[in-house]
Design a protein around this motif. Structure first.
Motif, short mmCIF file in Angstrom:
data_model
loop_
_atom_site.label_atom_id
_atom_site.label_comp_id
_atom_site.label_asym_id
_atom_site.label_seq_id
_atom_site.Cartn_x
_atom_site.Cartn_y
_atom_site.Cartn_z
N ARG A 75 0.84 -1.20 0.00
CA ARG A 75 0.00 0.00 0.00
C ARG A 75 0.88 1.26 0.00
O ARG A 75 2.06 1.22 0.33
CB ARG A 75 -0.93 0.01 1.21
N GLY A 76 0.28 2.39 -0.37
CA GLY A 76 0.98 3.66 -0.38
C GLY A 76 1.87 3.85 -1.60
O GLY A 76 2.80 4.66 -1.56
N ARG A 77 1.57 3.17 -2.69
CA ARG A 77 2.42 3.30 -3.87
C ARG A 77 2.29 4.69 -4.52
O ARG A 77 3.28 5.21 -5.07
CB ARG A 77 2.08 2.21 -4.88
N VAL A 78 1.11 5.28 -4.44
CA VAL A 78 0.94 6.64 -4.98
C VAL A 78 1.78 7.62 -4.17
O VAL A 78 2.46 8.50 -4.73
CB VAL A 78 -0.54 7.05 -4.97
N LEU A 79 1.76 7.45 -2.84
CA LEU A 79 2.59 8.31 -1.99
C LEU A 79 4.07 8.12 -2.30
O LEU A 79 4.85 9.08 -2.32
CB LEU A 79 2.33 8.00 -0.52
N ALA A 80 4.46 6.88 -2.54
CA ALA A 80 5.85 6.61 -2.89
C ALA A 80 6.24 7.29 -4.19
O ALA A 80 7.33 7.86 -4.32
CB ALA A 80 6.08 5.10 -2.99
N ALA A 81 5.31 7.24 -5.17
CA ALA A 81 5.59 7.89 -6.45
C ALA A 81 5.72 9.40 -6.27
O ALA A 81 6.60 10.04 -6.87
CB ALA A 81 4.48 7.57 -7.44
N LEU A 82 4.86 9.99 -5.43
CA LEU A 82 4.96 11.43 -5.16
C LEU A 82 6.26 11.77 -4.45
O LEU A 82 6.86 12.83 -4.70
CB LEU A 82 3.77 11.88 -4.32
N GLY A 114 3.67 12.39 6.95
CA GLY A 114 2.48 12.18 7.77
C GLY A 114 1.48 11.24 7.11
O GLY A 114 0.91 10.36 7.75
N LEU A 115 1.28 11.42 5.80
CA LEU A 115 0.34 10.55 5.08
C LEU A 115 0.85 9.12 5.01
O LEU A 115 0.06 8.17 5.10
CB LEU A 115 0.12 11.09 3.66
N ALA A 116 2.16 8.95 4.87
CA ALA A 116 2.74 7.60 4.82
C ALA A 116 2.55 6.88 6.14
O ALA A 116 2.27 5.67 6.17
CB ALA A 116 4.22 7.69 4.47
N VAL A 117 2.69 7.61 7.25
CA VAL A 117 2.46 6.99 8.57
C VAL A 117 1.00 6.62 8.73
O VAL A 117 0.66 5.51 9.18
CB VAL A 117 2.92 7.95 9.68
N LEU A 118 0.10 7.54 8.37
CA LEU A 118 -1.33 7.24 8.47
C LEU A 118 -1.73 6.09 7.55
O LEU A 118 -2.59 5.26 7.91
CB LEU A 118 -2.15 8.49 8.13
N ARG A 119 -1.10 6.05 6.41
CA ARG A 119 -1.42 4.98 5.44
C ARG A 119 -0.74 3.67 5.80
O ARG A 119 -1.07 2.63 5.24
CB ARG A 119 -0.93 5.43 4.04
N ARG A 120 0.16 3.72 6.76
CA ARG A 120 0.93 2.53 7.20
C ARG A 120 1.66 1.89 6.01
O ARG A 120 1.54 0.71 5.75
CB ARG A 120 0.00 1.52 7.87
N SER A 121 2.43 2.74 5.33
CA SER A 121 3.12 2.28 4.13
C SER A 121 4.63 2.35 4.31
O SER A 121 5.23 3.44 4.35
CB SER A 121 2.71 3.14 2.92
N ALA A 122 5.25 1.21 4.42
CA ALA A 122 6.71 1.16 4.50
C ALA A 122 7.32 1.56 3.16
O ALA A 122 8.40 2.17 3.11
CB ALA A 122 7.16 -0.25 4.89
N THR A 123 6.65 1.24 2.07
CA THR A 123 7.14 1.59 0.75
C THR A 123 7.27 3.11 0.60
O THR A 123 8.29 3.62 0.12
CB THR A 123 6.19 1.05 -0.33
#
Length: 339
Positions: free
Chosen positions: A37-44, A85-94
């Protein structure tokens, strides 16, 4: 509390932490793990890192978007904070791992500016300030600038009506001064060989004189001091209007490149940050500040340093701002060391 009670409390705390970590690492409602999860955040995050590391990939046409990005490049740090902050909320290690790229890029570009002024030899202290043609207390402004104790004070937007006030207020501490057009320089050291530097854009037909050059005879040796006020930029529906500023910067850069004296100090309201490619003709041949953000504009809520002190054969070791003095710019104080 007994030893057994303390042990029990510690065990419960550890168990709560383990459960929280398990929930964080666990799958979401759609069965995705922390890696999925959080691949969009990773791309950003990767995109932000790329813009920080390679802002030149953003073209300047149409609308000089590249210069606009570079003018506010340090503020991409806020984007990093939001993405974290969004990555922590999204629980995305990626996403969290991807954020290492913009963090490293931002630190490489701007981390050094957080250094405080280093103790050691300072050969020259200067103040650069656009005093504003709407300043209703030029005498107070002059006194405050003088109290900072610089060797040189460079001023822009000097109105004929206010000039005598600055001259009188600064005369005691700064017996030498030169003014050309709307820019001037006050010095504790003698000045000579002063002349106008023509930086007027070609499409301006009315009288316009915003550049000067003089020689400062200081104890450490003479140097050429340039004072300039480049044209303003505007942000509108057509983009970032900086063509006049860029043309004026090129004219100023040619004059400095042709300067016979090896030592040069440029002080001015350049209406651009040192990251802006529009000032590349200047920053490619002059040293810029090594520490200090010194955001100078607008005075009410500074978001960028467009008032600059640059030098050749010298290090601009530190810059900082003074409190507001009736202008929409903050004064910038710079410390220099000769190479």
């Amino acid at each position: 509390m007994t030893v057994s009670d303390e042990t029990g409390a510690g065990t419960r705390t550890a168990e709560k932490a383990r459960r929280a970590l398990t929930r964080w690492l666990g799958e979401d409602a759609r069965g995705r793990t922390v890696w999925g999860r959080g691949r969009v955040l990773a791309a950003l995050a990767v995109l932000t890192g790329g813009l920080l590391a390679f802002p030149g990939v953003v073209p300047n046409t149409p609308g000089r978007l590249g210069s606009l990005l570079e003018s506010f490049l340090p503020w991409l740090g806020l984007v990093i904070v939001v993405l974290f902050g969004l990555a922590v909320l999204r629980r995305s290690a990626t996403a969290l791992i991807a954020l290492l790229l913009p963090v490293v890029a931002w630190a490489a570009l701007f981390g050094g500016l957080f250094r405080s002024a280093q103790a050691g030899d300072v050969d020259l202290v200067v103040v650069q300030h656009n005093v504003s043609d709407e300043n209703d207390d030029p005498a107070g402004t002059a006194r405050a600038l003088a109290e900072a104790g610089p060797d040189l004070i460079a001023l822009q937007e000097l109105l004929p009506s206010a000039l005598p006030v600055y001259q009188e207020a600064l005369a005691a501490r700064y017996p030498y001064h030169e003014v050309r057009g709307t820019v001037g320089l006050w010095s504790v050291h003698p000045l000579s060989d002063t002349r106008v530097v023509d930086i007027k854009p070609r499409d301006i037909e009315e009288y316009w004189s915003r550049g000067m050059r003089t020689v400062v005879h200081a104890p450490h040796g003479e140097f050429a001091a340039y004072v300039a006020h480049l044209p303003s930029v505007r942000l509108g529906v057509g983009g970032f209007a900086s063509a006049r500023r860029d043309e004026s910067a090129e004219r100023l850069a040619r004059a400095i490149a042709a300067e016979d004296l090896g030592r040069v100090v440029l002080l001015g309201d350049l209406n651009g940050t040192v990251e802006d490619r529009g000032l590349a003709p200047l920053t490619s041949q002059l040293n810029v500040a090594e520490s200090g953000f010194a955001f100078s504009f607008p005075a009410s809520f500074p978001v960028a340093r467009i008032d600059q002190v640059m030098a050749r054969s010298a290090t601009v070791s530190h810059v900082h701002t003074l409190p507001a003095l009736g202008s929409d710019h903050l004064p910038v104080v710079a410390q220099l060391r000769w190479a």
